[in-house]
Design a protein around this motif. Sequence first.
Motif, PDB file in Angstrom:
ATOM      1  N   ALA A  84      -4.001   2.905  -1.329  1.00  5.75           N
ATOM      2  CA  ALA A  84      -3.175   3.506  -0.285  1.00  5.75           C
ATOM      3  C   ALA A  84      -3.240   2.629   0.963  1.00  5.75           C
ATOM      4  CB  ALA A  84      -3.670   4.917   0.028  1.00  5.75           C
ATOM      5  N   GLY A  85      -2.216   2.730   1.792  1.00  3.90           N
ATOM      6  CA  GLY A  85      -2.169   1.933   3.017  1.00  3.90           C
ATOM      7  C   GLY A  85      -0.752   1.490   3.307  1.00  3.90           C
ATOM      8  N   LEU A  86      -0.583   0.204   3.553  1.00  2.00           N
ATOM      9  CA  LEU A  86       0.718  -0.308   3.987  1.00  2.00           C
ATOM     10  C   LEU A  86       1.574  -0.766   2.818  1.00  2.00           C
ATOM     11  CD1 LEU A  86       2.451  -1.089   6.501  1.00  2.00           C
ATOM     12  CD2 LEU A  86       1.471  -3.374   6.288  1.00  2.00           C
ATOM     13  N   TYR A  87       2.835  -0.349   2.827  1.00  5.24           N
ATOM     14  CA  TYR A  87       3.848  -0.939   1.944  1.00  5.24           C
ATOM     15  C   TYR A  87       4.609  -2.003   2.729  1.00  5.24           C
ATOM     16  CZ  TYR A  87       7.525  -1.268  -1.579  1.00  5.24           C
ATOM     17  OH  TYR A  87       8.404  -1.720  -2.533  1.00  5.24           O
ATOM     18  N   HIS A 186       6.462   1.944   6.335  1.00  5.85           N
ATOM     19  CA  HIS A 186       6.495   2.501   4.982  1.00  5.85           C
ATOM     20  C   HIS A 186       5.091   2.377   4.394  1.00  5.85           C
ATOM     21  CE1 HIS A 186       9.237   3.108   1.254  1.00  5.85           C
ATOM     22  NE2 HIS A 186       8.018   3.546   0.986  1.00  5.85           N
ATOM     23  N   LEU A 187       4.552   3.500   3.931  1.00  4.04           N
ATOM     24  CA  LEU A 187       3.178   3.574   3.461  1.00  4.04           C
ATOM     25  C   LEU A 187       3.098   3.682   1.947  1.00  4.04           C
ATOM     26  CD1 LEU A 187       1.955   6.231   6.043  1.00  4.04           C
ATOM     27  CD2 LEU A 187       1.536   3.767   6.158  1.00  4.04           C
ATOM     28  N   GLN A 188       1.981   3.232   1.407  1.00  2.98           N
ATOM     29  CA  GLN A 188       1.604   3.549   0.041  1.00  2.98           C
ATOM     30  C   GLN A 188       0.661   4.742   0.107  1.00  2.98           C
ATOM     31  OE1 GLN A 188       1.981  -0.798  -2.117  1.00  2.98           O
ATOM     32  NE2 GLN A 188      -0.044   0.102  -1.959  1.00  2.98           N
ATOM     33  N   VAL A 189       0.941   5.784  -0.678  1.00  4.16           N
ATOM     34  CA  VAL A 189       0.147   7.002  -0.652  1.00  4.16           C
ATOM     35  C   VAL A 189      -0.328   7.327  -2.063  1.00  4.16           C
ATOM     36  CG1 VAL A 189       1.376   7.888   1.365  1.00  4.16           C
ATOM     37  CG2 VAL A 189       2.182   8.495  -0.926  1.00  4.16           C
ATOM     38  N   GLY A 190      -1.308   8.233  -2.153  1.00  7.53           N
ATOM     39  CA  GLY A 190      -1.830   8.611  -3.452  1.00  7.53           C
ATOM     40  C   GLY A 190      -0.952   9.587  -4.196  1.00  7.53           C
ATOM     41  N   ASP A 191      -0.315  10.500  -3.468  1.00  8.45           N
ATOM     42  CA  ASP A 191       0.661  11.406  -4.077  1.00  8.45           C
ATOM     43  C   ASP A 191       1.609  11.899  -3.003  1.00  8.45           C
ATOM     44  OD1 ASP A 191      -0.009  14.547  -3.500  1.00  8.45           O
ATOM     45  OD2 ASP A 191      -1.823  13.330  -3.475  1.00  8.45           O
ATOM     46  N   VAL A 192       2.865  12.066  -3.392  1.00  6.93           N
ATOM     47  CA  VAL A 192       3.920  12.394  -2.433  1.00  6.93           C
ATOM     48  C   VAL A 192       3.761  13.804  -1.890  1.00  6.93           C
ATOM     49  CG1 VAL A 192       6.416  12.695  -2.165  1.00  6.93           C
ATOM     50  CG2 VAL A 192       5.525  10.710  -3.392  1.00  6.93           C
TER      51      VAL A 192
END
Length: 302
Positions: A84-87, A186-192
Amino acid sequence: MILAENSQMAGPARDDIAACAPIRIGGVTLVVRDLDRVTRFYRDVIGLEPIVRDGHTLHLGVHGRVLISLRHDPYALPNVPQSAGLYHIAFLLPSRNDLAAWVHHALRLGTRLAGASDHLVSEAIYLSDPEGNGVEIYADRPSSTWKRIQEVIQMGAGPLDLRELSQSTTLAWNGLPAGSTIGHVHLQVGDVRSADSFYGTLLGFKINAAAPTVSFYSTGGYHHQLAGNTWQSGGAGARLEDTTGLAEVELLLRDSETLAAIALRLANAGKPALVDEGHLTAFDPWNVRLSLTNAPEAPGPR
């Protein structure tokens, strides 16, 4: 609606819907291992100017306004792409002419680009910095042209002709123009679903558009100030300390009432935040630090 003159006096003015939103992006802090190399990228390729160095952190921006801070830690563990973090960080330019001038500049440098898209609401080019942090350079189309279906702003991902764009202006590139901002992160996450609960319910963003693997979060009628996807990071846990990549996202709030309402919702949800006068610090479910500041005036010049 406020109209903005093109900072380099070329091309039509665009509306300032992003700058006038109740919550907008201020700056982003990254942890980097090779400060000199990453600085050269944001200075020479993106067009930011170094503003001030504060200990191990170098702040860069436009016309004295910080947009990105690079925190030097040569011993930080390299970020894992699936975490998770930055896209991507998305730099919003004042006009299509400015975007065209940047594309011409990037092609002249031989910059390696990762892609380009017509998103209906904007035109965007994608690349990565030397340590793998995603970057978007984009310009919005006038908000009056955005298509809305049941109040949802329609976005797409069609092809964009970079050669045509680069040749569509005679504007010379002289660095990121005045009025440029970070339009969205825009982030990377574990679940929407957890992202929707935090950024939508607790922080108060509207979910402008959503799919099973991505949501776009909006305030003030903008297409999105934040987004979260699980394209690489599905099931990711909290970010590890002492890793490269995203350290903090700064959110600027138009009024103190919005800040107080967010603080109350976080407290009621059992997620107390650190609150100081006009400032709040919180962490999303993946340990991404958010700095929320009461900033009534939109950044200028526009």
